[in-house]
Design a protein around this motif. Structure first.
Motif, short mmCIF file in Angstrom:
data_model
loop_
_atom_site.label_atom_id
_atom_site.label_comp_id
_atom_site.label_asym_id
_atom_site.label_seq_id
_atom_site.Cartn_x
_atom_site.Cartn_y
_atom_site.Cartn_z
N PRO A 82 9.83 -7.09 0.04
CA PRO A 82 9.15 -6.68 -1.32
C PRO A 82 7.64 -7.01 -1.36
O PRO A 82 7.00 -7.58 -0.38
CB PRO A 82 9.87 -7.40 -2.44
N ILE A 83 6.93 -6.83 -2.58
CA ILE A 83 5.60 -7.17 -2.66
C ILE A 83 5.28 -8.81 -2.80
O ILE A 83 6.06 -9.11 -3.88
CB ILE A 83 4.98 -6.47 -3.96
N ASP A 84 4.36 -9.35 -2.36
CA ASP A 84 4.15 -10.88 -2.30
C ASP A 84 4.03 -11.09 -4.20
O ASP A 84 3.02 -10.35 -4.43
CB ASP A 84 2.99 -11.07 -1.74
N ASP A 92 -1.73 -9.28 -14.79
CA ASP A 92 -0.65 -9.25 -15.83
C ASP A 92 0.75 -9.19 -15.29
O ASP A 92 1.60 -9.33 -16.15
CB ASP A 92 -0.62 -8.02 -16.75
N GLY A 93 1.07 -9.51 -13.85
CA GLY A 93 2.40 -9.34 -13.50
C GLY A 93 2.97 -7.97 -13.14
O GLY A 93 4.08 -7.91 -12.89
N GLY A 97 -4.90 -3.12 -12.27
CA GLY A 97 -5.78 -3.51 -11.18
C GLY A 97 -5.30 -3.26 -9.81
O GLY A 97 -6.34 -3.59 -8.79
N VAL A 98 -4.12 -2.86 -9.68
CA VAL A 98 -3.71 -2.69 -8.23
C VAL A 98 -3.56 -1.44 -7.81
O VAL A 98 -3.26 -0.47 -8.60
CB VAL A 98 -2.28 -3.63 -7.93
N LEU A 99 -3.77 -1.12 -6.80
CA LEU A 99 -4.01 0.30 -6.05
C LEU A 99 -2.67 0.58 -5.20
O LEU A 99 -2.76 -0.30 -4.14
CB LEU A 99 -5.23 0.68 -5.54
N MET A 117 8.56 -1.83 -9.65
CA MET A 117 8.13 -3.30 -9.27
C MET A 117 6.61 -3.57 -9.85
O MET A 117 6.44 -4.77 -10.12
CB MET A 117 7.91 -3.36 -7.47
N LEU A 118 5.78 -2.42 -9.94
CA LEU A 118 4.52 -2.59 -10.51
C LEU A 118 4.20 -1.24 -11.50
O LEU A 118 3.37 -0.52 -11.21
CB LEU A 118 3.46 -2.53 -9.27
N PRO A 119 4.75 -1.44 -12.65
CA PRO A 119 4.67 -0.28 -13.63
C PRO A 119 3.17 0.00 -14.24
O PRO A 119 2.98 1.12 -14.25
CB PRO A 119 5.53 -0.76 -14.58
#
Ligand SMILES: O=P(O)(O)OC[C@H]1O[C@H](OP(=O)(O)OP(=O)(O)O)[C@H](O)[C@@H]1O
Ligand SMILES: O=c1[nH]c(=O)c2nc[nH]c2[nH]1
Ligand SMILES: [Mg+2]
Length: 169
Positions: A82-84, A92-93, A97-99, A117-119
């Motif tokens: 999974p993602i660290d 913001d959890g 800002g994540v690509l 995981m990262l909506p």
């Protein structure tokens, strides 16, 4: 694995992939301030490296997903790594800002798993097929659903017979 329902071929050379990945970086450069890249292994590793170099992003994380193939079509997906949480918690959890980068979206099943995981992350692929387009925010080239994309890292040099039946040589 190649799917018999995808009988058209879209072969991609290294030059073409580099150019298309740079085009993706160019488009992404005006779409946000990126704090980190999450690449979906394994196909996302190559475009993620090119985009990271172009955009000066040095925080690069992986999410490792394996799909189990049944009779040459995509089966169930398993998240191997999974993602660290350090990357998830950058803002913001939820991935602002994540690509998230992959080489292509086909059915969209892989991106759907990562979106859970990262909506709020931004999802980018170099290539896209119509069924998967709703799952991706930015892509460069669309190919039809019945096309199989052949990536340069999966290919090798091979003799090509001429179109005519005449024997070459
Ligand atoms: O939109 P989907 O139908 O989910 O298909 C797209 C995914 O399939 C391929 O990966 P694959 O699972 O074959 O693994 P790999 O990246 O390790 O080659 C490709 O790299 C995408 O990640
Ligand atoms: O190399 C690949 N080419 C494709 O078109 C494809 N679709 C899903 N997974 C794929 N892998
Ligand atoms: Mg993949």
């Amino acid at each position: 694995m190649e799917n018999p329902a995808q009988d058209k071929a879209f072969p991609v050379s290294w030059d073409m992939f580099h150019r298309d990945s740079r085009a993706l970086a160019w488009r992404l450069s005006s779409e946000g301030e990126w704090k980190a890249i999450v690449c979906i292994t394994r196909g996302g590793l190559v475009p993620a490296g090119i985009v990271a170099r172009e955009l000066g992003i040095r925080t690069i994380e992986t999410v490792c997903i394996a799909s189990y193939h049944d009779y040459d079509s995509q089966g169930s997906l398993k998240v191997i790594k999974p993602i660290d949480p350090k990357v998830i918690d950058l803002e913001d959890g939820e991935g602002s800002g994540v690509l998230v980068i992959d080489d292509l979206v086909d059915t969209g099943k892989t991106l759907k798993v990562v979106r859970e995981m990262l909506p709020k992350a931004h999802y980018a692929t170099v290539y896209a097929k119509p069924v998967g387009v709703p799952m991706v925010d930015t892509f460069i080239t669309e190919v039809s659903q019945d096309t199989w994309i052949y990536f340069p890292w999966d290919m090798g040099w091979q003799f090509q017979p001429p179109l005519s039946k005449e024997t070459a040589g």
